[in-house]
Design a protein around this motif. Structure first.
Motif, mmCIF file in Angstrom:
data_model
loop_
_atom_site.group_PDB
_atom_site.id
_atom_site.type_symbol
_atom_site.label_atom_id
_atom_site.label_comp_id
_atom_site.label_asym_id
_atom_site.label_seq_id
_atom_site.Cartn_x
_atom_site.Cartn_y
_atom_site.Cartn_z
ATOM 1 N N PRO A 270 8.053 6.997 -6.388
ATOM 2 C CA PRO A 270 6.746 7.654 -6.437
ATOM 3 C C PRO A 270 6.791 9.075 -5.892
ATOM 4 N N THR B 148 3.943 10.534 -4.610
ATOM 5 C CA THR B 148 3.200 10.191 -3.402
ATOM 6 C C THR B 148 2.614 8.807 -3.615
ATOM 7 N N VAL B 149 2.224 8.139 -2.538
ATOM 8 C CA VAL B 149 1.561 6.843 -2.664
ATOM 9 C C VAL B 149 0.299 6.985 -3.502
ATOM 10 N N TRP C 141 1.020 7.670 -7.312
ATOM 11 C CA TRP C 141 1.630 6.524 -7.997
ATOM 12 C C TRP C 141 0.605 5.412 -8.220
ATOM 13 N N VAL C 142 -0.140 5.067 -7.192
ATOM 14 C CA VAL C 142 -1.103 3.969 -7.326
ATOM 15 C C VAL C 142 -2.193 4.327 -8.328
ATOM 16 N N ALA D 206 12.666 5.043 -2.549
ATOM 17 C CA ALA D 206 11.537 5.103 -1.613
ATOM 18 C C ALA D 206 11.797 4.054 -0.551
ATOM 19 N N THR E 291 6.815 2.445 1.892
ATOM 20 C CA THR E 291 6.154 3.083 0.748
ATOM 21 C C THR E 291 6.032 2.114 -0.416
ATOM 22 N N VAL F 11 3.129 -0.444 0.366
ATOM 23 C CA VAL F 11 1.749 0.024 0.231
ATOM 24 C C VAL F 11 1.419 0.345 -1.221
ATOM 25 N N CYS F 12 2.381 0.875 -1.983
ATOM 26 C CA CYS F 12 2.126 1.164 -3.402
ATOM 27 C C CYS F 12 1.851 -0.116 -4.179
#
Length: 294
Positions: free
Chosen positions: A115, A117-118, A121-122, A150, A154, A157-158
């Motif tokens: 990703p 960033t988180v 990506w999400v 990653a 990370t 959380v993703c």
């Protein structure tokens, strides 16, 4: 805006549901022209097909690289289309269809979890997967990343946020993960489990990734070890349709399943995969479902 709000708000775990007659079959990654209707389906089990794969990874750019959560379909859509999905579900009320994310490689290139960033990506993953899931009338997702750029936190959380958003928005009704014993894989999935285990309904552990000389007692020990690693989870037994890896049916795989069932520990069985099972007439699928339904 709904996805944005969901991303910011829904960060706590949800509860899963128990199921002792669960059978899953991965399908579509090897392009052997296998169809849903080819696979025997026992009405006495809860049967989930898992399409393989969709990946946030593109081979049309140079060099092939990650797409930061923008998922692309890579399964055999000619034989496993949205119309085929509707047809198999209408013909078999006990069938649901999920989508596996990631996989090992695309055209020989490792599929990296990478990703930007988180948040990006999400947001991208929730949007692209919602479209794919709704267009194909799917019911769930499976997480099968095997290569990472990653850290475990990370990844956790993703993936955890993605599952929560898709569940909260009623895009999916279940989610599974598909780890195996390699140390970096375990680090990532155990971090996910520790923080988001309650939103994960099944642990499709790849027991066939162990050595082909695995014994019955060793597999039972491996099962206990992974049940501890994913404490409270529904850890499934697993085998390959061509019996080329891990403990095979000829060497006692179903003896292990029967023992676990006697001990009320058999949460389900999955097979990798229908593509390789086709030439053998799906004999292991039949045996596994009969065992679960009995």
């Amino acid at each position: 805006m709904i996805l944005l709000i969901s991303l910011l708000v829904f960060l706590s775990p949800l509860a899963g549901a128990d199921n002792s007659k669960y059978f899953a079959e991965y399908i579509g990654s090897e392009f052997t022209d296998v169809k849903f209707s080819d696979v025997p389906i026992n009405s006495g089990v809860d049967f989930h097909f898992i399409l393989s794969f969709a990946a946030d990874f593109s081979t049309t750019i140079s060099p092939p690289s990650s797409t930061d959560g923008n998922f692309i379909v890579y399964w055999d859509t000619d034989d496993l289309s949205a119309d085929h999905i509707n047809a198999i579900k209408q013909a078999n009320p006990n069938v649901k269809v999920a989508l596996s994310l990631g996989g090992d490689t695309v055209s020989g290139n490792p599929v990296l979890f990478k990703p930007t960033t988180v948040f990006s990506w999400v947001l991208n993953a929730a949007s692209s997967l919602t479209r794919i899931i709704q267009e194909n009338h799917l019911d769930g997702i499976d997480i099968d990343y095997e290569h990472f750029q990653a850290d475990p936190a990370t990844f956790a959380v993703c993936i955890g946020a993605l599952i929560k958003i898709l569940k909260k928005n009623n895009v999916i009704s279940f989610a599974s993960i598909a780890p195996y014993g390699r140390s970096d894989v375990q680090q990532h999935y155990q971090a996910l489990w520790a923080n988001y285990g309650d939103v994960i309904d099944y642990v499709n552990f790849q027991f066939y990734a162990y050595s082909s000389d695995t014994t019955v007692d060793q597999l039972l020990n491996y099962f206990e070890e992974q049940s501890s690693n994913y404490a409270g989870g529904k850890v499934l037994m697993s085998l390959t349709g061509d019996a080329t890896r891990g403990l095979t049916p000829a060497n006692g795989f179903f003896d292990v399943c029967r023992k676990l069932k006697e001990e009320e520990k058999l949460a389900g069985i999955f097979v990798w995969d229908a593509d390789s099972s086709k030439s053998g007439g799906f004999q292991y699928e039949i045996t596994a479902q009969n065992l679960l339904a009995s």
